[in-house]
Write a protein that holds these residues in place. Structure first.
Motif, short mmCIF file in Angstrom:
data_model
loop_
_atom_site.label_atom_id
_atom_site.label_comp_id
_atom_site.label_asym_id
_atom_site.label_seq_id
_atom_site.Cartn_x
_atom_site.Cartn_y
_atom_site.Cartn_z
N VAL A 134 -3.90 -5.52 -16.00
CA VAL A 134 -3.98 -4.02 -15.35
C VAL A 134 -4.07 -3.18 -16.26
O VAL A 134 -2.97 -2.85 -16.88
CB VAL A 134 -3.16 -4.04 -14.22
CG1 VAL A 134 -3.31 -2.54 -13.44
CG2 VAL A 134 -2.88 -5.25 -13.20
N SER B 145 -4.23 1.14 -16.87
CA SER B 145 -4.27 2.45 -16.13
C SER B 145 -5.08 3.60 -17.31
O SER B 145 -4.72 3.76 -18.29
CB SER B 145 -2.72 3.03 -15.95
OG SER B 145 -2.85 4.32 -15.40
N VAL C 68 -7.53 0.66 -13.21
CA VAL C 68 -6.91 1.51 -12.16
C VAL C 68 -6.89 3.08 -12.65
O VAL C 68 -6.34 3.57 -13.64
CB VAL C 68 -5.31 1.26 -11.63
CG1 VAL C 68 -4.88 2.14 -10.65
CG2 VAL C 68 -5.29 -0.17 -11.38
N GLY D 35 -5.56 5.99 -8.25
CA GLY D 35 -5.02 4.92 -7.79
C GLY D 35 -6.14 3.69 -7.18
O GLY D 35 -5.91 2.86 -6.88
N ARG E 13 -9.29 1.24 -7.95
CA ARG E 13 -9.51 0.06 -8.69
C ARG E 13 -10.75 -0.38 -9.09
O ARG E 13 -11.46 -0.20 -8.07
CB ARG E 13 -8.47 -0.88 -8.58
CG ARG E 13 -8.60 -1.77 -7.01
CD ARG E 13 -7.61 -2.55 -6.36
NE ARG E 13 -7.91 -3.25 -5.48
CZ ARG E 13 -8.13 -2.87 -4.05
NH1 ARG E 13 -7.91 -1.31 -3.98
NH2 ARG E 13 -8.50 -3.58 -3.20
N ASP F 116 -1.27 3.17 -7.23
CA ASP F 116 -2.17 2.26 -7.38
C ASP F 116 -2.27 1.35 -6.01
O ASP F 116 -1.22 0.87 -5.54
CB ASP F 116 -1.43 1.38 -8.43
CG ASP F 116 -1.71 -0.17 -8.49
OD1 ASP F 116 -3.21 -0.29 -8.46
OD2 ASP F 116 -1.08 -0.91 -9.36
N THR F 117 -3.62 1.11 -5.51
CA THR F 117 -3.71 0.45 -4.53
C THR F 117 -4.01 -1.05 -4.67
O THR F 117 -3.97 -1.83 -3.58
CB THR F 117 -5.17 1.11 -3.71
OG1 THR F 117 -6.17 0.61 -4.63
CG2 THR F 117 -5.03 2.43 -3.22
N LEU F 118 -3.93 -1.59 -5.81
CA LEU F 118 -4.16 -3.15 -6.19
C LEU F 118 -3.09 -3.85 -5.50
O LEU F 118 -1.76 -3.69 -5.82
CB LEU F 118 -4.16 -3.26 -7.63
CG LEU F 118 -4.02 -4.74 -8.21
CD1 LEU F 118 -5.62 -5.16 -7.75
CD2 LEU F 118 -4.12 -4.76 -9.63
N CYS G 296 1.52 1.16 -2.67
CA CYS G 296 0.77 1.95 -3.14
C CYS G 296 1.29 3.26 -4.02
O CYS G 296 0.65 3.45 -4.97
CB CYS G 296 -0.10 2.69 -2.01
SG CYS G 296 -1.48 1.39 -1.41
N PHE H 127 2.83 1.71 -9.56
CA PHE H 127 1.60 1.02 -10.32
C PHE H 127 1.91 -0.46 -10.65
O PHE H 127 3.23 -0.89 -10.89
CB PHE H 127 1.49 1.56 -11.79
CG PHE H 127 0.58 0.97 -12.85
CD1 PHE H 127 -0.74 1.17 -12.51
CD2 PHE H 127 1.19 0.40 -13.88
CE1 PHE H 127 -1.56 0.66 -13.54
CE2 PHE H 127 0.41 -0.12 -14.93
CZ PHE H 127 -1.08 0.09 -14.49
#
Length: 299
Positions: free
Chosen positions: A15, A17, A99, A103, A105, A239-241, A276, A279
């Motif tokens: 991941v 950012s 991301v 937030g 992705r 972060d919505t992952l 959410c 991160f």
């Protein structure tokens, strides 16, 4: 302790950012980075474990270094991986994930399509006792097998219905609960709006509980012949992952504890909202006490 048996995909996520999604073929520098476990079923299993449940994971992995990382990470979270099968000569799945500052992705995933898809062993194995079953669409054969076992045991059989949907239709027809993503519902129903999509799903699966997660907007579901809606919780998104997977794990655990669907969905909304704000994909999955405090503050 309430137990949840999850079946489906497990991966490693790399991941990064960044401020904005790349638009040109050139070098970019990340502001932050994390290497975390991912995959729908694996994320849900970790969510169950963090929320105080007993989690089991049935999955398919290569006998490779990535597979070693996946198993070590999941087991460190307290998930029982006795049903995660390893295959010599195959590669485990991994993803590169960007991301942005909002937030949102972007995911590029690799999966070894030559991995053995057979799931007959799952029905023949001495499966542990479980209170609820949860499967994703990434391993359709495993999902169908687990849904059948859950039905035979009289347990809730939940499908996390994410695109691609068509490949998992047999599993969907066997499930007691269909929890769609918006994309999954659109693909399944061919309808652009949620309400029409839910009614189409009800026609296709009249005996199942049917809902659709809508990110920050919460969740909608069919109750009788009406569409009802539970709003999401407004939070500062980092972060919505993995949030959808956390939702499904929390929903499954709450159902296994005997909660009604509406209460289980609110509990799941809270768990996903907390995630959410953090991160790093599923590394942001909350503990039980955090969710309960979050709900008390908003009661």
């Amino acid at each position: 302790m309430t137990s949840v048996l999850c079946a489906g995909v497990a991966v490693i996520d790399f991941v990064l950012s960044i401020d904005e999604m790349p638009r040109r073929a050139e070098k970019y520098r990340a502001k932050d980075a994390a290497i975390v476990g991912g995959g729908c079923a694996a994320n849900s299993a970790v969510a169950v474990a963090r929320l105080g449940g007993e989690a089991f994971l049935a999955s398919r992995l290569g006998a490779d270094a990535v597979g070693d990382m996946i198993i070590a990470d999941i087991e460190a979270e307290g998930v029982d991986c006795r049903l995660a099968r390893r295959f010599e000569g195959n590669r485990s799945s991994f993803s590169s994930i960007l991301v942005d500052r909002n937030g949102e992705r972007q995911i590029v995933n690799f999966r070894d399509e030559t991995l053995d898809r057979d799931a007959s062993w799952l029905e023949q194995a001495e499966l542990p006792d479980f209170d609820v079953a949860l499967a994703d669409t990434r391993w359709p054969e495993g999902a169908e097998a687990l849904m059948r076992v859950a039905r035979l045991r009289g347990k809730p059989a939940i499908m996390d219905v994410e695109a691609p949907v068509e490949i998992a239709m047999s599993a969907l027809k066997t499930a007691t609960h269909l929890a769609f993503s918006e994309q999954g519902l659109r693909e399944f129903s061919g309808k652009a709006d949620v309400v029409s999509g839910l009614y189409h799903a009800l026609d296709a699966a009249p005996d199942a509980f049917i809902c659709v997660t809508q990110g920050e907007d919460g969740v909608s579901w069919i109750e009788g012949s009406d569409v009802r809606h539970e709003p999401g919780f407004q939070v500062a998104v980092a972060d919505t992952l993995g949030a959808g997977d956390i939702w499904h794990g929390a929903f499954a655990l709450a159902l296994g504890e005997g909660r009604a669907e509406i209460e289980a969905m609110r509990f799941a909304n809270a768990a996903a909202a907390i995630k959410c704000t953090r991160f790093g994909g599923r590394s942001g999955a909350p503990k039980r006490a955090e969710v309960e405090e979050f709900l008390r503050e908003r009661s």
